[in-house]
Design a protein around this motif. Structure first.
Motif, PDB file in Angstrom:
ATOM      1  N   GLY A  65       0.813  -1.225   0.000  1.00 14.74           N
ATOM      2  CA  GLY A  65       0.000   0.000   0.000  1.00 14.74           C
ATOM      3  C   GLY A  65       0.841   1.267   0.000  1.00 14.74           C
ATOM      4  O   GLY A  65       0.311   2.373  -0.030  1.00 14.74           O
ATOM      5  N   TYR A  66       2.159   1.130   0.076  1.00 14.74           N
ATOM      6  CA  TYR A  66       3.030   2.313   0.099  1.00 14.74           C
ATOM      7  C   TYR A  66       3.995   2.273  -1.081  1.00 14.74           C
ATOM      8  O   TYR A  66       4.360   1.201  -1.569  1.00 14.74           O
ATOM      9  N   MET A  67       4.395   3.434  -1.532  1.00 18.61           N
ATOM     10  CA  MET A  67       5.446   3.579  -2.537  1.00 18.61           C
ATOM     11  C   MET A  67       6.128   4.907  -2.237  1.00 18.61           C
ATOM     12  O   MET A  67       5.459   5.873  -1.853  1.00 18.61           O
ATOM     13  N   SER A  68       7.447   4.939  -2.400  1.00 19.24           N
ATOM     14  CA  SER A  68       8.172   6.179  -2.104  1.00 19.24           C
ATOM     15  C   SER A  68       7.749   7.285  -3.080  1.00 19.24           C
ATOM     16  O   SER A  68       7.188   6.995  -4.148  1.00 19.24           O
ATOM     17  N   ASN A  69       8.089   8.501  -2.751  1.00 22.43           N
ATOM     18  CA  ASN A  69       7.787   9.602  -3.673  1.00 22.43           C
ATOM     19  C   ASN A  69       8.535   9.433  -4.992  1.00 22.43           C
ATOM     20  O   ASN A  69       7.981   9.651  -6.070  1.00 22.43           O
ATOM     21  N   ARG A  70       9.776   8.983  -4.915  1.00 21.83           N
ATOM     22  CA  ARG A  70      10.567   8.769  -6.142  1.00 21.83           C
ATOM     23  C   ARG A  70       9.900   7.698  -7.009  1.00 21.83           C
ATOM     24  O   ARG A  70       9.795   7.827  -8.220  1.00 21.83           O
ATOM     25  N   GLY A  71       9.453   6.636  -6.336  1.00 21.79           N
ATOM     26  CA  GLY A  71       8.777   5.559  -7.055  1.00 21.79           C
ATOM     27  C   GLY A  71       7.483   6.034  -7.698  1.00 21.79           C
ATOM     28  O   GLY A  71       7.199   5.727  -8.863  1.00 21.79           O
ATOM     29  N   ALA A 101      -6.478   6.382 -10.518  1.00 19.82           N
ATOM     30  CA  ALA A 101      -7.543   5.613  -9.857  1.00 19.82           C
ATOM     31  C   ALA A 101      -6.983   4.313  -9.284  1.00 19.82           C
ATOM     32  O   ALA A 101      -7.410   3.855  -8.218  1.00 19.82           O
ATOM     33  N   TYR A 102      -5.998   3.731  -9.984  1.00 19.16           N
ATOM     34  CA  TYR A 102      -5.377   2.520  -9.444  1.00 19.16           C
ATOM     35  C   TYR A 102      -4.659   2.851  -8.126  1.00 19.16           C
ATOM     36  O   TYR A 102      -4.768   2.117  -7.145  1.00 19.16           O
ATOM     37  N   PHE A 103      -3.956   3.977  -8.098  1.00 13.20           N
ATOM     38  CA  PHE A 103      -3.319   4.427  -6.845  1.00 13.20           C
ATOM     39  C   PHE A 103      -4.389   4.677  -5.771  1.00 13.20           C
ATOM     40  O   PHE A 103      -4.178   4.385  -4.606  1.00 13.20           O
TER      41      PHE A 103
END
Ligand SMILES: Cc1cc2nc3c(=O)[nH]c(=O)nc-3n(C[C@H](O)[C@H](O)[C@H](O)COP(=O)(O)OP(=O)(O)OC[C@H]3O[C@@H](n4cnc5c(N)ncnc54)[C@H](O)[C@@H]3O)c2cc1C
Length: 518
Positions: free
Chosen positions: A395-401, A422-424
């Motif tokens: 459920g998490y992804m870095s800002n760079r990612g 919408a997927y995010f």
């Protein structure tokens, strides 16, 4: 004097500290805290407009986090002799019923500037008004209060730097005035005071301190039964048997929901770990708990107030160090503010494919198979895939990612950026409509920047994941490869594939686009 009764309607403000709506509710003699599990926030929904598609509003990661946050809030209220009523249903149906049951005079709530949220508020207001109950709205989720902006919302700059400089220099002027005894500037024409319930007569340009926790009176004896919290499987489209609540041990943090965990995270990141002093240098990291604050899930469900974070940064600057890093965390919180105010200004236009810039010159494509590959982390571009797999697993992804995954979908594949957004929305534990759609639109070139924001994902991977530690964490099938090939496996010759035991198209996908052709 007859007794007064209020309902404290909690939404994405699941905290006791710095909670203006709760504090106002507690001015009444009797207070009933309520939360509505609104069915419109779960299940499949159509994303309207041309090329409409369906998506799930809330996925398991955020549903889990939210339910834990509710459980924590309920426990805190019970510790204080109160409780949290939880009801499944639309707020415009639930709240008038609860208000009638306890003979409430007023309902307090934190307002939100995004269209779905504010239309629910309006529906509630209408229903309550028919019963003679007042809805009082408060603004409480940004660092700068909307009434304290140094400009009217209609005149809000559409570029971040202009906005930030205006807010910062207004704060500096106010601080200087305070130091010379002239007091802070006050301007009478509160730009959106009506919208939020006229809780401020002038502007506090220096910024407001977080409110302390109010004394919550005990739950009235005639309050209805508190009700049970739903389970994650009641809210999301996966059966109980398939939902694994155990966090992936590759994830950056377990992200326990609730105000208690939020305050613990602030204490451990800023104080115990002393990470703030290096935030600016580490914030583009990809692996580990402390390269960035990870405050976002708690900020977005309202377990944490940005003003509390700012007050902690100020305290840290006083006691330990004030440097570029301490400034930069607040700089990022102002980005968050910026998108909130942008949505207050532009509203639904942000959800249009052409965006607020009304760009009709981009030929957005629809290709369901390509979209599914992107979403599953099977594009054949490791830096994109690793990030998507982290998102799906945690459920998490870095800002760079996020920047790279979004840029790849919008700028390399040219698929409708709103489908990616919408997927995010479904997957992110820290989803917020303004931050998510605002950032996506920005990267897709239809938002708050006229410059081309497309990223070269190969260059980015080399710059931020030189040793391929990140991609091999999430793509263990590439573990045997030297870093350069793990980042760009399409460069492997057939002999090299055989010698490393990694066959393209079998063990890991061939790239779905030729990035050299861009
Ligand atoms: C395509 C895309 C989608 C995004 N969707 C969301 C979202 O739904 N919710 C969300 O909170 N953030 C979103 N962001 C912004 C940012 O990626 C996350 O806020 C950040 O990664 C959260 O990790 P952190 O708390 O450790 O951030 P830190 O680096 O520690 O930053 C501190 C806080 O500042 C705020 N912040 C930082 N960068 C941004 C930014 N670019 N825009 C708005 N606020 C920011 C967040 O509240 C964050 O918690 C998105 C960014 C992109 C590029």
């Amino acid at each position: 004097m007859p007794e007064t009764t209020s309902l404290a309607w909690f939404r994405r403000d699941l905290r006791l500290h710095d909670n203006a709506a709760l504090a106002a509710a507690c001015d009444a003699d009797r207070v009933v805290p309520v939360y509505c599990v609104d069915p419109r926030e779960y299940g499949d929904r159509p994303f309207g407009g041309p090329d409409s598609f369906d998506f799930e509003k809330t996925g398991a990661h955020r549903a889990r986090f939210r339910l834990e946050s509710l459980s924590d809030l309920r426990a805190s209220l019970r510790d204080r002799g109160s409780d949290l009523l939880v009801r499944e249903g639309r707020p415009e149906s639930v709240l008038p019923e609860v208000a009638a049951a306890v003979d409430a005079d007023v309902v307090t709530v934190h307002t939100r500037p995004t269209p779905e949220e504010s239309s629910v508020e309006s529906a509630v207001e209408t229903e309550l008004r028919d019963d003679g109950v007042e809805l009082r709205r408060f603004w409480g989720h940004t660092l700068t209060h909307v009434d304290d902006l140094p400009m009217a919302l209609s005149a809000l700059p559409d570029t971040y730097t202009t906005f930030r400089k205006a807010v910062e220099s207004a704060a500096e002027d106010a601080d200087a005035d305070a130091a010379t005894g002239r007091g802070s500037a006050r301007v009478g024409d509160s730009a959106v005071g009506d919208h939020v319930g006229r809780n401020s007569s002038g502007r506090n340009l220096a910024g407001r301190d977080p409110l302390s926790e109010p004394t919550v009176p005990p739950l009235p004896r005639d309050a209805p039964d508190a009700g049970d919290l739903p389970a994650v499987s009641d809210l999301v489209g996966i059966p109980d048997a398939e939902f694994d609540p155990a966090p992936d041990d590759r994830g950056v943090l377990p992200f326990d929901g609730g105000e208690t965990a939020a305050l613990d995270r602030v204490a451990s990141y800023i104080w115990a770990g002393d990470n703030l002093r290096e935030y600016k240098e580490t914030r583009n990291g990809l692996l580990g708990a402390d390269y960035s604050s990870k405050f976002s899930p708690w900020l977005n469900e309202g377990c944490l107030s940005p003003r509390y974070v700012k007050a902690e940064v100020d305290r840290y600057e006083d006691r330990r160090v004030a440097n570029d890093s301490t400034y930069w965390l607040v700089f990022e919180l102002r980005w968050r503010d910026f998108f909130q105010f942008q949505f207050a200004k532009h509203g639904r236009d942000f959800f249009r494919r052409e965006g607020i810039r009304e760009r009709t010159d981009i030929d957005w494509r629809r290709d369901d198979a390509q979209f599914e590959r992107w979403a599953a982390g099977k594009t054949g571009i490791p830096f994109v895939d690793a990030n998507m797999r982290e998102l799906n697993a945690t459920g998490y992804m870095s800002n760079r990612g996020r920047q790279n995954a979004a840029s790849f979908l919008a700028n390399d594949l040219r698929l409708d950026w709103r489908r990616g957004a919408a997927y995010f929305e479904t997957r992110l534990v820290d989803y917020d409509p303004a931050s998510n759609y605002g950032n996506w639109a920005y990267i897709a070139g239809v938002g708050n920047d006229s410059r081309d924001r497309s990223l070269d994902v190969r260059w980015q991977a080399k710059r931020y994941d030189e040793n391929a530690e990140y991609v091999t964490t999430w793509l263990p099938e590439l573990d045997a490869l030297p870093a350069e090939y793990a980042r760009e496996p399409w460069k492997l010759s057939e002999d090299e594939q055989a010698s490393y035991g990694v066959e393209l198209g079998v063990d890991y996908p061939e790239p779905m686009v030729d990035l050299d052709e861009r």
